[in-house]
Design an enzyme around this catalytic site. Sequence first.
Site, PDB file in Angstrom:
ATOM      1  N   LYS A  21       0.825  -1.212   0.000  1.00 35.19           N
ATOM      2  CA  LYS A  21       0.000   0.000   0.000  1.00 35.19           C
ATOM      3  C   LYS A  21       0.858   1.261   0.000  1.00 35.19           C
ATOM      4  CE  LYS A  21      -1.834   1.975   3.987  1.00 35.19           C
ATOM      5  NZ  LYS A  21      -1.659   3.442   3.920  1.00 35.19           N
ATOM      6  N   ASN A  22       1.852   1.293   0.895  1.00 27.26           N
ATOM      7  CA  ASN A  22       2.602   2.536   1.078  1.00 27.26           C
ATOM      8  C   ASN A  22       3.561   2.830  -0.060  1.00 27.26           C
ATOM      9  OD1 ASN A  22       1.188   2.986   3.355  1.00 27.26           O
ATOM     10  ND2 ASN A  22       2.860   2.573   4.790  1.00 27.26           N
ATOM     11  N   CYS A 115      -5.789  13.195  11.911  1.00 27.45           N
ATOM     12  CA  CYS A 115      -5.518  11.778  11.928  1.00 27.45           C
ATOM     13  C   CYS A 115      -5.626  11.267  13.354  1.00 27.45           C
ATOM     14  CB  CYS A 115      -4.126  11.551  11.381  1.00 27.45           C
ATOM     15  SG  CYS A 115      -3.759   9.842  11.205  1.00 27.45           S
ATOM     16  N   ARG A 120      -0.237  15.300  12.322  1.00 24.66           N
ATOM     17  CA  ARG A 120       0.630  14.934  11.202  1.00 24.66           C
ATOM     18  C   ARG A 120       0.756  16.105  10.226  1.00 24.66           C
ATOM     19  NH1 ARG A 120      -1.250   9.030   9.241  1.00 24.66           N
ATOM     20  NH2 ARG A 120       0.726   8.996   8.142  1.00 24.66           N
ATOM     21  N   ASP A 303       4.021   0.968  12.202  1.00 24.36           N
ATOM     22  CA  ASP A 303       2.762   0.374  11.726  1.00 24.36           C
ATOM     23  C   ASP A 303       2.590  -1.071  12.196  1.00 24.36           C
ATOM     24  OD1 ASP A 303       2.201   2.741  10.512  1.00 24.36           O
ATOM     25  OD2 ASP A 303       2.483   2.044   8.456  1.00 24.36           O
ATOM     26  N   ARG A 395      -8.999  -0.019   4.221  1.00 22.61           N
ATOM     27  CA  ARG A 395      -8.107   0.959   3.579  1.00 22.61           C
ATOM     28  C   ARG A 395      -6.778   0.323   3.200  1.00 22.61           C
ATOM     29  NH1 ARG A 395      -7.129   6.336   6.690  1.00 22.61           N
ATOM     30  NH2 ARG A 395      -5.705   6.368   4.929  1.00 22.61           N
TER      31      ARG A 395
HETATM   32  C1  UD1 Z   1       4.164   6.910   6.105  1.00 22.12           C
HETATM   33  C2  UD1 Z   1       3.223   5.744   6.010  1.00 22.12           C
HETATM   34  C3  UD1 Z   1       2.664   5.396   7.389  1.00 22.12           C
HETATM   35  C4  UD1 Z   1       3.800   5.168   8.377  1.00 22.12           C
HETATM   36  C5  UD1 Z   1       4.762   6.353   8.367  1.00 22.12           C
HETATM   37  C6  UD1 Z   1       5.979   6.147   9.246  1.00 22.12           C
HETATM   38  C7  UD1 Z   1       2.270   6.035   3.806  1.00 22.12           C
HETATM   39  C8  UD1 Z   1       1.064   6.293   2.987  1.00 22.12           C
HETATM   40  N1  UD1 Z   1       2.125   6.075   5.123  1.00 22.12           N
HETATM   41  O1  UD1 Z   1       3.397   8.025   6.540  1.00 22.12           O
HETATM   42  O2  UD1 Z   1       1.888   4.206   7.267  1.00 22.12           O
HETATM   43  O3  UD1 Z   1       3.269   5.030   9.664  1.00 22.12           O
HETATM   44  O4  UD1 Z   1       5.217   6.610   7.032  1.00 22.12           O
HETATM   45  O5  UD1 Z   1       6.648   5.013   8.882  1.00 22.12           O
HETATM   46  O6  UD1 Z   1       3.330   5.752   3.292  1.00 22.12           O
HETATM   47  N2  UD1 Z   1       6.159  14.926  10.101  1.00 22.12           N
HETATM   48  C9  UD1 Z   1       6.209  16.290  10.345  1.00 22.12           C
HETATM   49  N3  UD1 Z   1       6.162  17.125   9.270  1.00 22.12           N
HETATM   50  C10 UD1 Z   1       6.077  16.671   7.974  1.00 22.12           C
HETATM   51  C11 UD1 Z   1       6.027  15.280   7.750  1.00 22.12           C
HETATM   52  C12 UD1 Z   1       6.067  14.414   8.846  1.00 22.12           C
HETATM   53  O7  UD1 Z   1       6.287  16.735  11.485  1.00 22.12           O
HETATM   54  O8  UD1 Z   1       6.039  17.490   7.053  1.00 22.12           O
HETATM   55  C13 UD1 Z   1       6.191  13.987  11.259  1.00 22.12           C
HETATM   56  C14 UD1 Z   1       4.862  13.242  11.389  1.00 22.12           C
HETATM   57  O9  UD1 Z   1       3.938  14.000  12.132  1.00 22.12           O
HETATM   58  C15 UD1 Z   1       5.280  11.969  12.097  1.00 22.12           C
HETATM   59  C16 UD1 Z   1       6.698  11.728  11.557  1.00 22.12           C
HETATM   60  O10 UD1 Z   1       7.128  12.968  11.008  1.00 22.12           O
HETATM   61  O11 UD1 Z   1       5.340  12.189  13.464  1.00 22.12           O
HETATM   62  C17 UD1 Z   1       6.775  10.653  10.502  1.00 22.12           C
HETATM   63  O12 UD1 Z   1       5.888  10.940   9.455  1.00 22.12           O
HETATM   64  P1  UD1 Z   1       6.158  10.453   7.966  1.00 22.12           P
HETATM   65  O13 UD1 Z   1       7.371   9.581   7.903  1.00 22.12           O
HETATM   66  O14 UD1 Z   1       6.104  11.632   7.080  1.00 22.12           O
HETATM   67  O15 UD1 Z   1       4.887   9.543   7.720  1.00 22.12           O
HETATM   68  P2  UD1 Z   1       3.970   9.496   6.442  1.00 22.12           P
HETATM   69  O16 UD1 Z   1       4.795   9.614   5.211  1.00 22.12           O
HETATM   70  O17 UD1 Z   1       2.826  10.409   6.608  1.00 22.12           O
END
Ligand code: UD1
Length: 415
Positions: A21-22, A115, A120, A303, A395
């Site tokens: 999925k990711n 979320c 996030r 996850d 999902r």
């Molecule tokens: C992706 C995965 C999700 C997984 C996560 C961490 C997808 C669709 N989802 O989510 O299943 O749990 O990686 O392995 O691929 N953050 C900020 N600012 C930003 C971006 C992130 O503060 O601009 C923080 C987030 O709040 C969180 C952390 O960084 O605490 C990690 O987030 P991130 O690695 O970006 O996760 P996703 O890409 O959203």
Amino acid sequence: MRFSIVGGTRLSGTVKISGAKNSVLKLMAMSLMANDRCVIRNVPRILDVQTMKGVIEALGARVEWHDDVMEITPPEHLGTEAPEELVRGMRASIQIMGPLLAKVGEVHIAQPGGCSIGHRPVDFHLRGFRAMGAEVEERYGYMRARADKLKGATVFLDFPSVGATENLMAAAALAEGTTVICNAAREPEIVDQQNFLNLMGAKVRGAGTGQIVVEGVKELAGVDYTVIPDRIEAGTMMVAAAITGGHVTLQDVEPDHLGFLVAKLREMGVSVEISRNQIDCYADRPIRGATVRSMPYPGFATDLQPSIAALASVAEGCSVLIETIYSNRFHYLEEMRKMGAKVIIEHSTAVIRGVDRLTGTNVCAPDLRGGAALVLCALAADGHTVVDNIELIDRGYEQFEQKLSGLGARIIRTE
Ligand code: UD1
């Protein structure tokens, strides 16, 4: 919709793992940058893929999806505005930003919805686009970004964010000059994005390490690409085998992506045997508790924290779960308590004292992975459990109940 589950059956048999999925969601977004048709294989039939299909169709792409093969033909003129109702429903829609900015120089998108697993923000994505010369406005819950031509830049991520790394890699692929992403995420899905982009003609290197270098090219071609296996689905199925005292063989899996989980399960007393694309997982002795700290890859995947909590809830002794990625991931533990799990939560740490048996009752999935973990508990519990709100599980898990009942689980879906 809900699952009705009667626990107590030892799962046994073989299960095929679907595409990740990711990864697939981002590959779909990146297909918008191609000059012609992209074919993506091993695409799982899950709700999030359906949602992303809606998003890229709204931008003008033609999408045909038969079995696990998706063909995406980008239009001559891409739209620049993503449909709000879909974006608010799925955070990964944010991944169209990089491709649209790079390809058409403009994107207009709602802030992705709140979320349940914590705050996030998308500030790292936006800061990266700004560093590449884009003007980004954030107003009234919307973001608008514009750039005549993105310029390569060195971008430092405060945290190795998966989504920001992917969005910036995509934007950089068609930018002018060289982009360096420092403190990049190292997840296997990032390597998948690099392979996909490079097959399109991009020049990306370093994925899988903390520094990714992208030399911009003028255009990207269509590709025919197979998505990597879903390591989170695989991990969930391994715990399903362990928690029921069963023996399950996973096929079409990539063991290299599951190193930390395999080590942790072995530490807990689960037997895991690995061959090329196959993992045998069985529990033939008592399961012991463990300490599990979620971390960016190659650390323990956040996850999979809910699945390991399910196992810990019936393990011998105490387990300590430390969550370092999300601020509020433990809602599912409240539901597990209703089934008899002994849990103490203190900020980002949960202590779980294993019990002999959980007992079936009515619970509600609070989020995707937490919902799957409640199903795992139900498979091991005494009696009958109803897991409500399973749209959230749909999902991210393809044919979850069919795969589990194929292994002998007593699970049905009801309205
Ligand atoms: C992706 C995965 C999700 C997984 C996560 C961490 C997808 C669709 N989802 O989510 O299943 O749990 O990686 O392995 O691929 N953050 C900020 N600012 C930003 C971006 C992130 O503060 O601009 C923080 C987030 O709040 C969180 C952390 O960084 O605490 C990690 O987030 P991130 O690695 O970006 O996760 P996703 O890409 O959203």
